[in-house]
Design an enzyme around this catalytic site. Sequence first.
Site, short mmCIF file in Angstrom:
data_model
loop_
_atom_site.label_atom_id
_atom_site.label_comp_id
_atom_site.label_asym_id
_atom_site.label_seq_id
_atom_site.Cartn_x
_atom_site.Cartn_y
_atom_site.Cartn_z
N HIS A 3 0.87 -1.32 -0.04
CA HIS A 3 0.05 -0.01 -0.04
C HIS A 3 0.90 1.36 0.01
O HIS A 3 1.90 1.15 0.32
CB HIS A 3 -1.08 -0.16 1.24
CG HIS A 3 -0.17 -0.05 2.47
ND1 HIS A 3 -0.37 -1.27 3.34
CD2 HIS A 3 0.66 0.93 3.03
CE1 HIS A 3 0.27 -0.73 4.48
NE2 HIS A 3 0.74 0.53 4.41
P1 TYD Z 1 -2.50 -3.12 8.25
O1 TYD Z 1 -3.16 -1.77 7.78
O2 TYD Z 1 -2.84 -4.31 7.26
O3 TYD Z 1 -1.19 -2.70 8.66
P2 TYD Z 1 0.06 -2.45 7.97
O4 TYD Z 1 0.07 -0.92 7.95
O5 TYD Z 1 1.12 -2.97 8.74
O6 TYD Z 1 -0.11 -3.11 6.34
O7 TYD Z 1 -3.51 -3.05 9.67
C1 TYD Z 1 -3.78 -4.34 10.24
C2 TYD Z 1 -4.96 -4.19 11.32
O8 TYD Z 1 -4.48 -3.41 12.35
C3 TYD Z 1 -6.09 -3.41 10.89
O9 TYD Z 1 -7.22 -4.01 11.27
C4 TYD Z 1 -5.99 -1.87 11.36
C5 TYD Z 1 -5.10 -2.04 12.47
N1 TYD Z 1 -4.31 -1.08 12.64
C6 TYD Z 1 -4.52 -0.31 13.57
O10 TYD Z 1 -5.53 -0.15 14.51
N2 TYD Z 1 -3.61 0.66 14.08
C7 TYD Z 1 -2.37 0.90 13.51
O11 TYD Z 1 -1.67 1.70 13.57
C8 TYD Z 1 -1.91 0.05 12.47
C9 TYD Z 1 -0.81 0.00 11.59
C10 TYD Z 1 -3.15 -1.17 12.35
#
Ligand code: TYD
Length: 135
Positions: A51
Site C-alpha cells: 500500500h
Molecule cells: P494493516 O493496515 O494491515 O497494517 P500495515 O500498515 O502493517 O499493513 O493493519 C492491520 C490491522 O491493524 C487493521 O485492522 C488496522 C489495525 N491497525 C491499527 O488499528 N492501528 C495501526 O496503527 C495499524 C498499523 C494497524
Amino acid sequence: MKNSLIKFIEIPKIYDDCFLCFAENNKHVPFMIKRVYYVSLPTAGLPRGKHAHLQNKQVLFCIQGKVRMVVDNGSKREEVVLDKPEVGLLLDKMIWHEMHDMDEKTILLVLASEFYDEKDYIRDYKEFLQIIKAE
Ligand code: TYD
C-alpha cells in the site's frame, strides 16, 4: 545513489552491557512521531504492506532478523534488505511499499507521522498510479 528511492535514517547506537538505539522527534526522525507500531510473526511467505499513504510518513527499522523492502514511486521500483537495527528506511508519503521474506525472527518497528486512519491508505496499485499521474 543519487535520486534513489531508498533513503536511510541512521540513529545513534551504543554498545555497553547491551545494545541500545534511540530516536527523537524531529532530530533523528524528520517528523513528529504520532504513532509507533511493530510487526512480527508473519504468515510464512506472505508479503505485507502493499500500500501507499496519502499523508503518513514512516521510518521502518528491522530491529531483529531481516526484511526485503520494495519501494515504488510510480515511476521506478527499488528494493533493499534491512537487517541493521540502527538503520531505518524512510518511507515518504505516496511511496508504494512491500515487505518480503520476513521470517519468524523478524521484528519491524515503525515510527509514523500520523495517527492510524484507514482513509489514508491506498491499497490498490492501479489507483496509486492514477493518483500519482493526477498530481
Ligand atoms: P494493516 O493496515 O494491515 O497494517 P500495515 O500498515 O502493517 O499493513 O493493519 C492491520 C490491522 O491493524 C487493521 O485492522 C488496522 C489495525 N491497525 C491499527 O488499528 N492501528 C495501526 O496503527 C495499524 C498499523 C494497524
